[in-house]
Design an enzyme around this catalytic site. Structure first.
Site, PDB file in Angstrom:
ATOM      1  N   HIS A  44       0.961  -1.236  -0.261  1.00 19.78           N
ATOM      2  CA  HIS A  44       0.005  -0.517  -0.157  1.00 19.78           C
ATOM      3  C   HIS A  44       1.255   1.439   0.393  1.00 19.78           C
ATOM      4  CE1 HIS A  44      -3.322   2.590   0.938  1.00 19.78           C
ATOM      5  NE2 HIS A  44      -3.965   2.241   1.907  1.00 19.78           N
ATOM      6  N   HIS A  58      -2.587   6.791  -1.035  1.00 21.60           N
ATOM      7  CA  HIS A  58      -4.049   7.571   0.248  1.00 21.60           C
ATOM      8  C   HIS A  58      -3.265   8.707   1.095  1.00 21.60           C
ATOM      9  CE1 HIS A  58      -7.240   4.596  -1.205  1.00 21.60           C
ATOM     10  NE2 HIS A  58      -6.772   5.399  -2.673  1.00 21.60           N
ATOM     11  N   TYR A  99      -0.275   7.436   2.604  1.00 18.46           N
ATOM     12  CA  TYR A  99       0.535   6.688   4.165  1.00 18.46           C
ATOM     13  C   TYR A  99       1.571   7.300   4.255  1.00 18.46           C
ATOM     14  CZ  TYR A  99      -4.504   5.550   5.077  1.00 18.46           C
ATOM     15  OH  TYR A  99      -5.965   5.365   5.300  1.00 18.46           O
TER      16      TYR A  99
HETATM   17  C1  LIG Z   1     -14.196   1.775   3.753  1.00 11.30           C
HETATM   18  C2  LIG Z   1     -13.651   1.796   3.141  1.00 11.30           C
HETATM   19  C3  LIG Z   1     -12.302   1.582   3.352  1.00 11.30           C
HETATM   20  C4  LIG Z   1     -11.311   1.660   2.847  1.00 11.30           C
HETATM   21  N1  LIG Z   1     -10.511   1.195   2.705  1.00 11.30           N
HETATM   22  C5  LIG Z   1      -9.097   1.357   2.253  1.00 11.30           C
HETATM   23  C6  LIG Z   1      -8.163   0.198   2.101  1.00 11.30           C
HETATM   24  O1  LIG Z   1      -7.944  -0.294   3.389  1.00 11.30           O
HETATM   25  N2  LIG Z   1      -6.828   0.634   1.684  1.00 11.30           N
HETATM   26  C7  LIG Z   1      -6.852   1.067   0.716  1.00 11.30           C
HETATM   27  O2  LIG Z   1      -6.088   1.179  -0.526  1.00 11.30           O
HETATM   28  N3  LIG Z   1      -8.168   1.411   0.170  1.00 11.30           N
HETATM   29  C8  LIG Z   1      -8.867   2.190   1.098  1.00 11.30           C
HETATM   30  N4  LIG Z   1     -10.654   2.484   0.319  1.00 11.30           N
HETATM   31  C9  LIG Z   1     -10.771   2.687  -0.829  1.00 11.30           C
HETATM   32  C10 LIG Z   1     -10.904   1.787  -1.657  1.00 11.30           C
HETATM   33  O3  LIG Z   1     -10.383   0.492  -2.190  1.00 11.30           O
HETATM   34  C11 LIG Z   1     -11.140   1.930  -3.727  1.00 11.30           C
HETATM   35  O4  LIG Z   1     -10.171   2.761  -3.906  1.00 11.30           O
HETATM   36  C12 LIG Z   1     -12.602   3.555  -3.672  1.00 11.30           C
HETATM   37  O5  LIG Z   1     -13.179   2.672  -2.245  1.00 11.30           O
HETATM   38  C13 LIG Z   1     -12.710   3.769  -4.429  1.00 11.30           C
HETATM   39  O6  LIG Z   1     -13.856   2.890  -4.850  1.00 11.30           O
HETATM   40  P1  LIG Z   1     -15.066   2.779  -5.678  1.00 11.30           P
HETATM   41  O7  LIG Z   1     -15.494   3.823  -5.357  1.00 11.30           O
HETATM   42  O8  LIG Z   1     -15.604   1.846  -6.001  1.00 11.30           O
HETATM   43  O9  LIG Z   1     -15.854   2.319  -3.970  1.00 11.30           O
HETATM   44  C14 LIG Z   1     -11.587   2.484   1.178  1.00 11.30           C
HETATM   45  C15 LIG Z   1     -12.426   2.674   1.172  1.00 11.30           C
HETATM   46  C16 LIG Z   1     -14.016   2.962   1.579  1.00 11.30           C
HETATM   47  C17 LIG Z   1     -15.044   3.401   1.086  1.00 11.30           C
END
Ligand SMILES: Cc1cc2nc3c(=O)[nH]c(=O)nc-3n(C[C@H](O)[C@H](O)[C@H](O)COP(=O)(O)O)c2cc1C
Length: 366
Positions: free
Chosen positions: A184, A187, A189
């Site tokens: 990862h 975002h 981090y």
């Molecule tokens: C509840 C939630 C938790 C997430 N946790 C992570 C995570 O642990 N690691 C990560 O790389 N992205 C995380 N994301 C981002 C998602 O992997 C994804 O990129 C984002 O939801 C956009 O996709 P979508 O429009 O299909 O929801 C999270 C998003 C949401 C909504």
């Protein structure tokens, strides 16, 4: 707009050492439901991932590589023997359903809080004030938001230990039965904090020039490869976006340079988290085309995808698979729903983080 055939999403795809049965992946999703003590994947999470095993690839929630890397309450880890055993139950359940699962290796860096570390400050590239919040839990288990403190900068001498933590987490993921690891680096981090000039003002070999800022992420990737092979290692980046208080000033030239360095490594895949789901702009088509040239290997993209967008970009040769986040939370059987144009359940944001079975394992299948 032309209506594209969604069954195109069911075409298998090579992912390094493994082969995905379709191109509908589950994006990594933090759910803050790990069992304590020990930050363990819980019984509920065994069921949660099992229900979603028809994904071409499940990517686990962000999973801390060390106690230091944890930045939110009740996220699971992948460094202790108990954590490995707990994840083994998840991976066995996924494999019994014919699925594949990658472990997302996470260190949150400055997106963190001292209360998670007995009062010790979180670590980052530099000790700069930060405007970002993380999520903790109160005594009743309700999720609360808290400001992250100014972190301390990692000493140069600590970096080999940090890289080693990633290598050990890779070994732990293999032992836990995962099929791949996804580093990862997105975002805002820790790895992204090193990459971005706005929060890395180091004067050692890990700061300053782009080459130096990219050094840590490349060393981490190489350490994971040394443990398990390039065909078992993937990486997630979020270029051209702003996440978690990190406004990335790097232009397309810079991000594409880092991506081409990753391309030399022949990874299982590169996963791009696009900015538009979090309020950012849509990734420009021109950038997509340059990305494809910089990264000829397997490319996965996520962020506000639906079946039509995924098929359009796959047909155009710009991506190879799409990862779905919120729609996979709400639809355990998402691949078949997308391929058959079935209606989708609506996700309920109030149960995304923390809590128990509700909003986790009770969304209906078709
Ligand atoms: C509840 C939630 C938790 C997430 N946790 C992570 C995570 O642990 N690691 C990560 O790389 N992205 C995380 N994301 C981002 C998602 O992997 C994804 O990129 C984002 O939801 C956009 O996709 P979508 O429009 O299909 O929801 C999270 C998003 C949401 C909504």
């Amino acid at each position: 707009m032309t209506d594209l055939d969604p069954t195109r999403l069911l075409v298998p795809l090579d992912l390094g050492a493994v082969k995905a049965s379709n191109r509908v992946f589950m994006a990594p999703l933090t759910r803050m439901r790990a069992a304590q003590p020990g930050a363990l994947a819980s019984d509920l999470s065994v069921e949660y991932y099992r229900q979603r095993a028809s994904a071409g690839l499940l990517i686990s929630e962000g999973t801390q590589i060390s106690a230091e890397g944890q930045g939110y309450a009740d996220t699971p880890g992948i460094s202790t023997p108990e954590q490995v055993r707990a994840w083994r139950r998840v991976t066995d359940a996924v494999h019994a359903e014919g699925g594949l699962i990658a472990a997302q290796l996470w260190h949150t860096g400055r997106v963190n809080h001292e209360s998670l570390h007995d009062g010790e400050l979180p670590v980052s590239a530099s000790a700069l004030p930060v405007r970002v919040r993380t999520s903790l839990k109160d005594a009743d288990g309700a999720v609360i938001r808290a400001n992250a403190p100014t972190p301390r900068a990692l000493e140069t001498e600590e970096i080999p230990r940090l890289v080693e933590d990633y290598r050990r987490a890779t070994a732990a993921a293999r032992e836990a039965g995962f099929d791949l690891v996804e580093v990862h680096a997105a975002h805002g981090y820790l790895l992204h904090q090193f990459l971005a000039a706005t929060c890395n003002v180091r004067t050692d070999a890990y700061g300053g020039s782009l080459e130096n800022r990219a050094r840590l992420v490349l060393e981490v990737v190489d350490a994971c490869i040394s443990e398990w092979g390039s065909d078992r290692v993937a990486i997630r980046l979020s270029p051209q976006g702003s996440f978690n208080g990190l406004a990335d000033d790097d232009g397309p030239e810079e991000t594409l340079h880092v991506i081409s360095r990753l391309a030399e490594r022949d990874l299982a895949y590169l996963h791009i988290s696009e900015p538009d789901w979090a309020g950012g702009p849509a990734l420009p088509e021109e950038y997509r085309r340059r990305l494809r040239v910089a990264y000829p290997g397997t490319l996965v993209a996520a962020g506000s995808y639906d079946a039509q967008k995924a098929v359009r970009l796959i047909e155009a040769g710009l991506i190879d698979a799409a990862a779905f986040g919120r729609s996979f939370i709400a639809n355990p059987d998402l691949p078949v729903r997308l391929a058959t144009r079935a209606p989708l359940n609506e996700p309920v944001p109030a149960t995304f983080y923390g809590g128990g079975a509700e909003g986790y394992i009770d969304y209906p299948v078709l």
